[in-house]
Write a protein that holds these residues in place. Structure first.
Motif, PDB file in Angstrom:
ATOM      1  N   GLU A 109       1.423  -1.396  -0.430  1.00 23.12           N
ATOM      2  CA  GLU A 109      -0.465  -0.095   0.240  1.00 23.12           C
ATOM      3  C   GLU A 109       0.922   1.187   0.145  1.00 23.12           C
ATOM      4  O   GLU A 109       0.356   2.057  -0.646  1.00 23.12           O
ATOM      5  CB  GLU A 109      -0.750   0.151   1.077  1.00 23.12           C
ATOM      6  N   GLN A 110       2.092   0.907   1.051  1.00 18.80           N
ATOM      7  CA  GLN A 110       3.175   2.467   0.757  1.00 18.80           C
ATOM      8  C   GLN A 110       3.807   2.631  -0.303  1.00 18.80           C
ATOM      9  O   GLN A 110       4.422   3.517  -0.605  1.00 18.80           O
ATOM     10  CB  GLN A 110       3.702   2.373   1.862  1.00 18.80           C
ATOM     11  N   LEU A 111       3.823   1.329  -1.422  1.00 16.47           N
ATOM     12  CA  LEU A 111       4.499   1.137  -2.461  1.00 16.47           C
ATOM     13  C   LEU A 111       4.011   1.827  -4.007  1.00 16.47           C
ATOM     14  O   LEU A 111       4.624   1.603  -4.458  1.00 16.47           O
ATOM     15  CB  LEU A 111       5.738   0.398  -2.796  1.00 16.47           C
ATOM     16  N   GLU A 112       2.100   1.489  -3.593  1.00 19.19           N
ATOM     17  CA  GLU A 112       1.682   2.002  -4.749  1.00 19.19           C
ATOM     18  C   GLU A 112       1.962   3.086  -5.588  1.00 19.19           C
ATOM     19  O   GLU A 112       1.690   3.223  -6.772  1.00 19.19           O
ATOM     20  CB  GLU A 112      -0.069   1.305  -4.279  1.00 19.19           C
ATOM     21  N   TYR A 113       2.358   4.369  -4.698  1.00 17.93           N
ATOM     22  CA  TYR A 113       2.937   5.511  -5.812  1.00 17.93           C
ATOM     23  C   TYR A 113       3.753   5.275  -6.898  1.00 17.93           C
ATOM     24  O   TYR A 113       4.139   5.800  -8.209  1.00 17.93           O
ATOM     25  CB  TYR A 113       3.612   6.212  -4.559  1.00 17.93           C
ATOM     26  N   ARG A 114       5.030   3.284  -7.021  1.00 16.25           N
ATOM     27  CA  ARG A 114       5.519   3.241  -7.738  1.00 16.25           C
ATOM     28  C   ARG A 114       5.104   2.889  -9.139  1.00 16.25           C
ATOM     29  O   ARG A 114       6.033   2.122 -10.272  1.00 16.25           O
ATOM     30  CB  ARG A 114       6.957   2.654  -6.887  1.00 16.25           C
ATOM     31  N   LEU A 157       6.533   0.432   8.164  1.00 14.88           N
ATOM     32  CA  LEU A 157       5.594   0.558   8.867  1.00 14.88           C
ATOM     33  C   LEU A 157       6.095   0.785  10.431  1.00 14.88           C
ATOM     34  O   LEU A 157       6.801  -0.642  11.040  1.00 14.88           O
ATOM     35  CB  LEU A 157       4.579   0.463   8.815  1.00 14.88           C
ATOM     36  N   GLY A 158       6.363   1.733  11.321  1.00 14.41           N
ATOM     37  CA  GLY A 158       5.755   1.276  13.354  1.00 14.41           C
ATOM     38  C   GLY A 158       7.753   1.557  13.699  1.00 14.41           C
ATOM     39  O   GLY A 158       7.350   2.352  14.820  1.00 14.41           O
ATOM     40  N   THR A 159       7.814   0.479  13.180  1.00 16.31           N
ATOM     41  CA  THR A 159       8.812  -0.404  14.254  1.00 16.31           C
ATOM     42  C   THR A 159      10.167   0.024  14.227  1.00 16.31           C
ATOM     43  O   THR A 159      10.746   0.409  13.544  1.00 16.31           O
ATOM     44  CB  THR A 159       9.016  -1.609  14.352  1.00 16.31           C
ATOM     45  N   SER A 160      11.073  -0.197  15.010  1.00 21.60           N
ATOM     46  CA  SER A 160      12.625   0.816  14.935  1.00 21.60           C
ATOM     47  C   SER A 160      13.526  -0.652  14.552  1.00 21.60           C
ATOM     48  O   SER A 160      13.311  -1.370  15.133  1.00 21.60           O
ATOM     49  CB  SER A 160      12.889   0.717  16.396  1.00 21.60           C
ATOM     50  N   LEU A 161      14.565  -0.242  13.203  1.00 20.01           N
ATOM     51  CA  LEU A 161      14.517  -1.031  12.715  1.00 20.01           C
ATOM     52  C   LEU A 161      16.103  -0.992  13.074  1.00 20.01           C
ATOM     53  O   LEU A 161      16.667   0.700  12.320  1.00 20.01           O
ATOM     54  CB  LEU A 161      13.617  -1.357  11.346  1.00 20.01           C
ATOM     55  N   ASN A 162      16.503  -1.975  11.791  1.00 19.69           N
ATOM     56  CA  ASN A 162      18.160  -1.624  11.417  1.00 19.69           C
ATOM     57  C   ASN A 162      18.483  -2.233   9.757  1.00 19.69           C
ATOM     58  O   ASN A 162      17.502  -2.347   9.514  1.00 19.69           O
ATOM     59  CB  ASN A 162      19.210  -2.934  11.973  1.00 19.69           C
ATOM     60  N   VAL A 163      18.100  -0.336   9.824  1.00 18.85           N
ATOM     61  CA  VAL A 163      18.237  -0.908   7.521  1.00 18.85           C
ATOM     62  C   VAL A 163      19.468  -0.674   6.565  1.00 18.85           C
ATOM     63  O   VAL A 163      20.577   0.237   7.460  1.00 18.85           O
ATOM     64  CB  VAL A 163      17.631   0.112   7.224  1.00 18.85           C
ATOM     65  N   LEU A 164      19.525  -1.159   5.809  1.00 18.00           N
ATOM     66  CA  LEU A 164      20.965  -1.100   5.116  1.00 18.00           C
ATOM     67  C   LEU A 164      20.144  -1.093   3.424  1.00 18.00           C
ATOM     68  O   LEU A 164      18.877  -1.833   3.346  1.00 18.00           O
ATOM     69  CB  LEU A 164      21.803  -2.752   5.085  1.00 18.00           C
ATOM     70  N   LYS A 181       1.896   8.350   9.563  1.00 18.24           N
ATOM     71  CA  LYS A 181       0.657   8.653  10.048  1.00 18.24           C
ATOM     72  C   LYS A 181      -0.292   9.138   8.284  1.00 18.24           C
ATOM     73  O   LYS A 181      -0.016   8.940   7.752  1.00 18.24           O
ATOM     74  CB  LYS A 181       0.509  10.182   9.986  1.00 18.24           C
ATOM     75  N   ALA A 182      -0.723   7.605   8.563  1.00 22.64           N
ATOM     76  CA  ALA A 182      -1.844   7.339   6.883  1.00 22.64           C
ATOM     77  C   ALA A 182      -2.398   8.756   6.308  1.00 22.64           C
ATOM     78  O   ALA A 182      -2.955   9.522   7.153  1.00 22.64           O
ATOM     79  CB  ALA A 182      -2.674   6.323   7.001  1.00 22.64           C
ATOM     80  N   LEU A 238      11.665  20.063   0.797  1.00 23.68           N
ATOM     81  CA  LEU A 238      10.911  21.588   1.178  1.00 23.68           C
ATOM     82  C   LEU A 238      10.358  21.311   1.793  1.00 23.68           C
ATOM     83  O   LEU A 238       9.416  22.500   2.177  1.00 23.68           O
ATOM     84  CB  LEU A 238       9.697  20.194  -0.135  1.00 23.68           C
ATOM     85  N   LYS A 239      10.152  20.543   2.687  1.00 22.22           N
ATOM     86  CA  LYS A 239       8.900  19.944   4.197  1.00 22.22           C
ATOM     87  C   LYS A 239       7.597  20.703   3.828  1.00 22.22           C
ATOM     88  O   LYS A 239       6.782  20.488   4.594  1.00 22.22           O
ATOM     89  CB  LYS A 239       9.571  21.026   4.738  1.00 22.22           C
ATOM     90  N   ALA A 240       7.225  20.036   2.320  1.00 21.80           N
ATOM     91  CA  ALA A 240       5.683  20.145   2.129  1.00 21.80           C
ATOM     92  C   ALA A 240       4.939  18.947   2.192  1.00 21.80           C
ATOM     93  O   ALA A 240       3.823  19.638   2.192  1.00 21.80           O
ATOM     94  CB  ALA A 240       6.337  19.921   0.479  1.00 21.80           C
ATOM     95  N   GLY A 241       5.645  17.949   3.285  1.00 22.12           N
ATOM     96  CA  GLY A 241       4.261  16.562   3.396  1.00 22.12           C
ATOM     97  C   GLY A 241       4.387  16.017   2.389  1.00 22.12           C
ATOM     98  O   GLY A 241       4.802  16.254   1.211  1.00 22.12           O
ATOM     99  N   PRO A 242       3.749  14.744   2.496  1.00 28.04           N
ATOM    100  CA  PRO A 242       3.900  13.613   1.978  1.00 28.04           C
ATOM    101  C   PRO A 242       2.777  14.382   0.771  1.00 28.04           C
ATOM    102  O   PRO A 242       2.005  15.088   0.848  1.00 28.04           O
ATOM    103  CB  PRO A 242       2.476  12.745   2.523  1.00 28.04           C
ATOM    104  N   GLU A 243       3.112  14.080  -0.365  1.00 24.44           N
ATOM    105  CA  GLU A 243       2.542  14.360  -1.824  1.00 24.44           C
ATOM    106  C   GLU A 243       2.087  12.973  -2.482  1.00 24.44           C
ATOM    107  O   GLU A 243       2.885  12.282  -3.012  1.00 24.44           O
ATOM    108  CB  GLU A 243       3.558  15.311  -3.015  1.00 24.44           C
ATOM    109  N   VAL A 244       1.186  12.789  -2.552  1.00 22.97           N
ATOM    110  CA  VAL A 244      -0.191  11.811  -2.981  1.00 22.97           C
ATOM    111  C   VAL A 244      -0.226  11.148  -3.746  1.00 22.97           C
ATOM    112  O   VAL A 244      -0.373  10.582  -5.186  1.00 22.97           O
ATOM    113  CB  VAL A 244      -0.812  11.239  -1.699  1.00 22.97           C
ATOM    114  N   SER A 245      -0.456  12.750  -4.644  1.00 18.89           N
ATOM    115  CA  SER A 245      -1.450  12.452  -6.031  1.00 18.89           C
ATOM    116  C   SER A 245      -0.347  12.200  -7.312  1.00 18.89           C
ATOM    117  O   SER A 245       0.395  13.299  -6.886  1.00 18.89           O
ATOM    118  CB  SER A 245      -2.522  14.091  -6.083  1.00 18.89           C
ATOM    119  N   VAL A 246      -0.421  11.806  -7.825  1.00 21.06           N
ATOM    120  CA  VAL A 246       0.872  11.651  -8.664  1.00 21.06           C
ATOM    121  C   VAL A 246       1.285  13.051  -9.955  1.00 21.06           C
ATOM    122  O   VAL A 246       1.669  13.355  -9.816  1.00 21.06           O
ATOM    123  CB  VAL A 246       0.221  10.687 -10.314  1.00 21.06           C
TER     124      VAL A 246
END
Ligand code: M6R
Length: 604
Positions: free
Chosen positions: A22-27, A197-204, A241-242, A386-394
């Protein structure tokens, strides 16, 4: 493009994967699919449509692990067969892929000549069949033998029915983030870490043909020579936040309406001399002799306007190139070139490739971006958000005006530190700039008038959008908005160029939308309007209050709050966005997710 997500751990892999996708549908949202392992066999669920369709139809059985995909079609139409995951012919391996395999055709012919059947038209199926042909019990080894055969950029994730405890992934140039939690209860993969989403993770992040063996809470990375590598990890916590439409019918409409606030946020902490640190020293900024801006689509339009700011305010030679062209040019660059990479998403493949080319020539690179933790911000010397917040619309709207705000303030800052900004100009300019949010609000308050105009013009199939100087890229941007969400043929044109050819197209069913707010070229654009009128072309003008002569020529005028030329793109852009939005609405189009497009363009 395409989004990849994968999960192995204590939570339900299928549900977790659906949430990640759901988070990746923008791609990409042409098709979606998930594969997992249940009782020693591969299970796949695919739909030639959006994730919402897959969710309705999916059988929520428990899987040992899962990999998923949202597709933006490159090779092959939007069909069930072409949707990922793809399976090898023995139905043992399932694979998802983002990127393009440039030599897929010859590889496919070779595999076919060995009797291997293909079900899809995709380049991705070639990868899974090749990996299968190299598989002798060890999936990592099979991937290792396959990668050197592939030309192009890719990220892949795959599973094998005999290894229900592992996901294998690999990447070349396409982003792929891998994460695990501290108590070893889960591991995840994603094309974008912001989908964790949500948890604290170690990312590479995987790069340069690295291969990952991903198990529950444990990740092993191998380099191109299959040697284990220690990767640096980053701590990542997503306070996601959704996104909500907040009562608006579409994200685009909501995002248009946010601009008085988002511009204010772009201003914060950036009025010279207090411009925030940007990761490139003042001394270096002072020594630059050339500014080169890179971007695609809307970001390139902001870049063309930005180049004018730097020339007008800083008096430094500046230019903007479309990144997909720039990456194959051989521009004369060096350590005294400041490269500014503009991107809302920070993931646009062409922009990233072009900045990598510039880096090779020793340039300092500044990224201007809306997404924290994006690839762009990892690869540049300095970043401005830019600090514009998430831009969802394509369809990009608020990112554009925030880019203009930041470019304005950066130009003022460079002008100041290079001793070019007179105190009187600084006061005048900043005063005008501070009026911009209220000008935008004035246009938003008249949205109903623009809606009426949109209803009048919605049935036309062709448009020219024209303007001069600051209004030319603004017109191009407005035309892009209209074409991408209304599927109407709309092209931005420098007004003075019409008579060199495009004028031949003008007739009573071919209107012109004229952007008239650039005062320095006022008389010139009035003549251009006359030329259109003489050929019977309907004219809709966006003009500053006071330029009354426009009303004598144009069929319709929408009046804008007047300002200085440099700042005229703001209110004009909002008017253009609203016009496109209401025309698309009138034509019944899918406004937030227009056909054939995606929010983030991660293929060349
Ligand atoms: O994320 P970016 O700013 O790098 O994206 C560039 C373009 O793909 C993007 O602006 C595109 O043109 C938009 N759909 C325009 O509305």
């Amino acid at each position: 493009m395409c989004g990849i997500f994968g999960y192995i751990g204590d939570k339900d892999p299928l549900k977790t994967c659906l949430a990640g996708l759901e988070q990746l549908e923008y791609r990409g949202y042409d098709s979606t699919g998930i594969a997992g392992i249940a009782e020693g066999a591969i299970s796949t669920y695919k739909e030639a449509g959006k994730l919402s369709l897959l969710k309705q139809k999916i059988n929520l059985s428990r899987l040992d692990l899962a990999i998923g995909h949202t597709r933006w079609a490159t090779h092959g139409k939007v069909t069930y067969e072409n949707a990922h995951p793809h399976l090898d012919s023995s139905q043992s391996i399932a694979l998802v892929h983002n990127g393009i395999i440039e030599n897929y055709d010859s590889l496919r012919e070779e595999l076919k000549s060995r009797g291997i059947p293909f079900l899809s038209e995709t380049d991705s199926e070639v990868i899974v069949q090749l990996i299968s042909s190299h598989y002798q019990g060890n999936l990592v080894d099979a991937v290792y033998k396959t990668l050197p055969l592939l030309k192009g950029a890719f990220a892949i994730a795959l599973i094998h029915k005999d290894h229900p405890d592992q996901i294998v992934a690999a990447a070349r140039e396409s982003p792929l983030a891998i994460a695990y939690n501290d108590d070893c209860t889960e591991s995840l993969i994603s094309s974008d870490q912001n989908a964790f989403l949500g948890t604290s993770l170690n990312v590479l992040f995987l790069m340069g043909d690295e291969i990952a063996l991903i198990q529950k809470g444990a990740i092993h990375i191998f380099d191109q020579a299959l040697q284990p590598v220690e990767k640096k990890t980053e701590r990542f916590k997503n306070d996601y936040k959704a996104p909500s439409k907040e009562g608006f019918a579409h994200f685009m409409r909501k995002e248009i309406s946010e601009q008085p606030q988002t511009i204010q946020k772009a201003f914060d902490g950036r009025f010279t001399p207090d411009f925030e640190p940007i990761g490139i020293s003042l001394e270096e900024l002072k020594s630059m002799r050339h500014i080169w801006i890179l971007g695609c689509g809307t970001s390139a339009h902001a870049g063309h306007i930005g180049a004018m700011y730097f020339e007008d305010l800083v008096k430094i030679p500046s230019s903007c190139d479309i990144a997909s062209e720039a990456r194959y040019r051989d521009p004369i660059l060096g350590p005294d070139t400041l490269v500014i990479a503009l991107s809302q998403s920070g993931e646009t493949a062409d922009t990233l490739a072009a900045l990598r080319e510039a880096k090779k020539q020793g340039c300092r690179i500044l990224g201007i971006c809306n997404v924290q933790n994006s690839t762009l911000t990892r690869e540049t010397d300095g970043s401005i958000f830019l600090k514009a917040g998430p831009e969802v619309s394509v369809c990009s709207t608020k990112a554009f005006t925030s880019q203009l705000a930041v470019l304005n303030l950066l130009a003022l800052h460079l002008s100041h530190i290079r001793g070019r900004l007179s105190p009187a100009l600084a006061v005048h300019y900043v005063d005008k700039l501070k009026q911009i949010p209220s000008h935008i609000q004035q246009v938003l308050d008249q949205a109903a008038d623009i809606e009426r105009l949109a209803q009048k013009y919605a049935a036309y199939e062709d448009f020219f959008f024209m303007g001069r100087r600051y209004m030319f890229p603004t017109a191009q941007e407005a035309a892009l908005k209209l074409k991408e969400i209304s599927y109407v043929n709309a092209n931005g044109c420098p007004a003075g160029e019409l008579k060199h050819g495009p004028l031949a197209l003008i007739n009573p069913s071919f209107p012109v939308v004229a952007f008239c707010a650039n005062i320095r070229t006022q008389e010139k654009i009035l003549s251009n309007l006359m030329e259109v009128k003489a050929r019977g072309g309907p004219i809709l003008a966006f003009a500053p209050q006071g330029l009354n002569a426009v009303a004598d020529v144009a069929d319709d005028v929408f009046w804008l709050p007047p300002t200085i030329d440099e700042l005229s793109p703001f209110a004009s852009a909002i008017a253009g966005q609203l016009l496109a939005y209401f025309i698309a609405k009138e034509r019944g189009c899918d406004i937030d997710q227009p056909r054939n497009l995606a929010k983030s363009v991660t293929v060349e």
